[in-house]
Scaffold this motif. Structure first.
Motif, PDB file in Angstrom:
ATOM      1  N   GLN A   1      28.752  48.083  49.329  1.00 40.37           N
ATOM      2  CA  GLN A   1      29.451  47.937  48.050  1.00 40.37           C
ATOM      3  C   GLN A   1      30.699  48.802  48.111  1.00 40.37           C
ATOM      4  O   GLN A   1      30.614  49.987  48.430  1.00 40.37           O
ATOM      5  CB  GLN A   1      28.559  48.394  46.896  1.00 40.37           C
ATOM      6  N   GLY A   2      31.837  48.222  47.822  1.00 40.10           N
ATOM      7  CA  GLY A   2      33.089  48.966  47.874  1.00 40.10           C
ATOM      8  C   GLY A   2      33.390  49.708  46.596  1.00 40.10           C
ATOM      9  O   GLY A   2      32.717  49.549  45.577  1.00 40.10           O
ATOM     10  N   ASP A   3      34.425  50.519  46.680  1.00 46.35           N
ATOM     11  CA  ASP A   3      34.922  51.259  45.528  1.00 46.35           C
ATOM     12  C   ASP A   3      35.884  50.365  44.743  1.00 46.35           C
ATOM     13  O   ASP A   3      36.245  49.287  45.200  1.00 46.35           O
ATOM     14  CB  ASP A   3      35.637  52.529  46.006  1.00 46.35           C
ATOM     15  N   SER A   4      36.309  50.828  43.593  1.00 49.63           N
ATOM     16  CA  SER A   4      37.214  50.058  42.748  1.00 49.63           C
ATOM     17  C   SER A   4      38.670  50.302  43.162  1.00 49.63           C
ATOM     18  O   SER A   4      39.078  51.440  43.387  1.00 49.63           O
ATOM     19  CB  SER A   4      37.018  50.443  41.290  1.00 49.63           C
ATOM     20  N   TYR A   5      39.430  49.205  43.278  1.00 49.36           N
ATOM     21  CA  TYR A   5      40.841  49.263  43.662  1.00 49.36           C
ATOM     22  C   TYR A   5      41.657  48.367  42.736  1.00 49.36           C
ATOM     23  O   TYR A   5      41.133  47.439  42.133  1.00 49.36           O
ATOM     24  CB  TYR A   5      41.032  48.813  45.115  1.00 49.36           C
ATOM     25  N   SER A   6      42.973  48.612  42.708  1.00 45.04           N
ATOM     26  CA  SER A   6      43.837  47.847  41.805  1.00 45.04           C
ATOM     27  C   SER A   6      44.160  46.453  42.325  1.00 45.04           C
ATOM     28  O   SER A   6      44.615  45.605  41.562  1.00 45.04           O
ATOM     29  CB  SER A   6      45.134  48.615  41.529  1.00 45.04           C
ATOM     30  N   THR A   7      43.945  46.201  43.626  1.00 41.60           N
ATOM     31  CA  THR A   7      44.222  44.873  44.181  1.00 41.60           C
ATOM     32  C   THR A   7      42.998  44.340  44.935  1.00 41.60           C
ATOM     33  O   THR A   7      42.166  45.118  45.419  1.00 41.60           O
ATOM     34  CB  THR A   7      45.411  44.887  45.158  1.00 41.60           C
ATOM     35  N   ILE A   8      42.939  43.027  45.058  1.00 44.69           N
ATOM     36  CA  ILE A   8      41.851  42.389  45.805  1.00 44.69           C
ATOM     37  C   ILE A   8      41.943  42.764  47.278  1.00 44.69           C
ATOM     38  O   ILE A   8      40.945  43.080  47.915  1.00 44.69           O
ATOM     39  CB  ILE A   8      41.888  40.863  45.590  1.00 44.69           C
ATOM     40  N   GLY A   9      43.143  42.768  47.835  1.00 46.68           N
ATOM     41  CA  GLY A   9      43.325  43.117  49.235  1.00 46.68           C
ATOM     42  C   GLY A   9      42.811  44.509  49.563  1.00 46.68           C
ATOM     43  O   GLY A   9      42.178  44.723  50.600  1.00 46.68           O
ATOM     44  N   ALA A  10      43.073  45.459  48.689  1.00 46.54           N
ATOM     45  CA  ALA A  10      42.601  46.831  48.911  1.00 46.54           C
ATOM     46  C   ALA A  10      41.082  46.907  48.820  1.00 46.54           C
ATOM     47  O   ALA A  10      40.443  47.651  49.574  1.00 46.54           O
ATOM     48  CB  ALA A  10      43.250  47.780  47.905  1.00 46.54           C
ATOM     49  N   ALA A  11      40.489  46.127  47.923  1.00 48.28           N
ATOM     50  CA  ALA A  11      39.027  46.111  47.790  1.00 48.28           C
ATOM     51  C   ALA A  11      38.371  45.534  49.045  1.00 48.28           C
ATOM     52  O   ALA A  11      37.358  46.063  49.523  1.00 48.28           O
ATOM     53  CB  ALA A  11      38.614  45.317  46.551  1.00 48.28           C
ATOM     54  N   VAL A  12      38.944  44.474  49.603  1.00 44.47           N
ATOM     55  CA  VAL A  12      38.413  43.879  50.829  1.00 44.47           C
ATOM     56  C   VAL A  12      38.607  44.844  51.997  1.00 44.47           C
ATOM     57  O   VAL A  12      37.702  45.047  52.807  1.00 44.47           O
ATOM     58  CB  VAL A  12      39.059  42.503  51.107  1.00 44.47           C
ATOM     59  N   LEU A  13      39.773  45.484  52.089  1.00 47.50           N
ATOM     60  CA  LEU A  13      40.024  46.460  53.147  1.00 47.50           C
ATOM     61  C   LEU A  13      39.013  47.599  53.088  1.00 47.50           C
ATOM     62  O   LEU A  13      38.539  48.069  54.128  1.00 47.50           O
ATOM     63  CB  LEU A  13      41.448  47.006  53.045  1.00 47.50           C
ATOM     64  N   ASN A  14      38.646  48.030  51.898  1.00 47.29           N
ATOM     65  CA  ASN A  14      37.654  49.094  51.739  1.00 47.29           C
ATOM     66  C   ASN A  14      36.321  48.701  52.368  1.00 47.29           C
ATOM     67  O   ASN A  14      35.688  49.501  53.071  1.00 47.29           O
ATOM     68  CB  ASN A  14      37.499  49.430  50.262  1.00 47.29           C
ATOM     69  N   ILE A  15      35.897  47.455  52.166  1.00 46.95           N
ATOM     70  CA  ILE A  15      34.652  46.956  52.780  1.00 46.95           C
ATOM     71  C   ILE A  15      34.775  46.946  54.301  1.00 46.95           C
ATOM     72  O   ILE A  15      33.865  47.368  55.016  1.00 46.95           O
ATOM     73  CB  ILE A  15      34.329  45.538  52.251  1.00 46.95           C
ATOM     74  N   VAL A  16      35.911  46.476  54.801  1.00 45.06           N
ATOM     75  CA  VAL A  16      36.127  46.424  56.244  1.00 45.06           C
ATOM     76  C   VAL A  16      36.039  47.830  56.840  1.00 45.06           C
ATOM     77  O   VAL A  16      35.369  48.049  57.856  1.00 45.06           O
ATOM     78  CB  VAL A  16      37.494  45.769  56.572  1.00 45.06           C
ATOM     79  N   GLU A  17      36.691  48.784  56.209  1.00 46.61           N
ATOM     80  CA  GLU A  17      36.665  50.157  56.718  1.00 46.61           C
ATOM     81  C   GLU A  17      35.258  50.742  56.704  1.00 46.61           C
ATOM     82  O   GLU A  17      34.873  51.461  57.630  1.00 46.61           O
ATOM     83  CB  GLU A  17      37.627  51.028  55.917  1.00 46.61           C
ATOM     84  N   LYS A  18      34.500  50.429  55.674  1.00 46.24           N
ATOM     85  CA  LYS A  18      33.117  50.916  55.619  1.00 46.24           C
ATOM     86  C   LYS A  18      32.287  50.305  56.745  1.00 46.24           C
ATOM     87  O   LYS A  18      31.485  50.990  57.381  1.00 46.24           O
ATOM     88  CB  LYS A  18      32.490  50.624  54.255  1.00 46.24           C
TER      89      LYS A  18
END
Length: 105
Positions: free
Chosen positions: A54-71
């Motif tokens: 589960q990712g953290d909250s971000y202001s853009t969809i792209g940043a939210a997806v990137l957060n999952i990838v990094e995790k």
């Protein structure tokens, strides 16, 4: 029940992305990333076997997806790429371009 399209809802599922890569045991995989709008932005979530990220909250969809990838990369996943498959209820017919993520050094 609301008749608003998913993209117009204040909160809830807004996009689904396809995520592909290689797991830590060197097996290829493909899963759906669910992107939800929350009161504070967008969060993403992916499930792989018994693992839920589960990712953290971000202001853009792209940043939210990137957060999952990094995790996932932090857990040993590699060669990851994503693309949007659904925006709201509209299927994009696999026409979106893939976003490739470099493996950490």
């Amino acid at each position: 029940m609301s008749a608003l399209p998913l993209m117009l809802k204040k909160e809830g599922l807004v996009e689904k992305h396809q995520l592909e890569g290689v797991d830590p045991s060197d097996r290829y995989f493909s899963r759906a990333v669910l992107v939800n709008r929350t009161g504070s932005g967008y969060t993403a979530k992916v499930m792989y076997e018994a693992l839920t990220v589960q990712g953290d909250s971000y202001s853009t969809i792209g940043a939210a997806v990137l957060n999952i990838v990094e995790k996932l990369q932090g857990l040993g996943f590699s060669r990851i790429r994503t693309r949007a498959n659904f925006k709201g209820t509209r299927y994009l017919a696999e026409k979106e371009t893939w976003v490739e993520y470099a493996d950490p050094a």
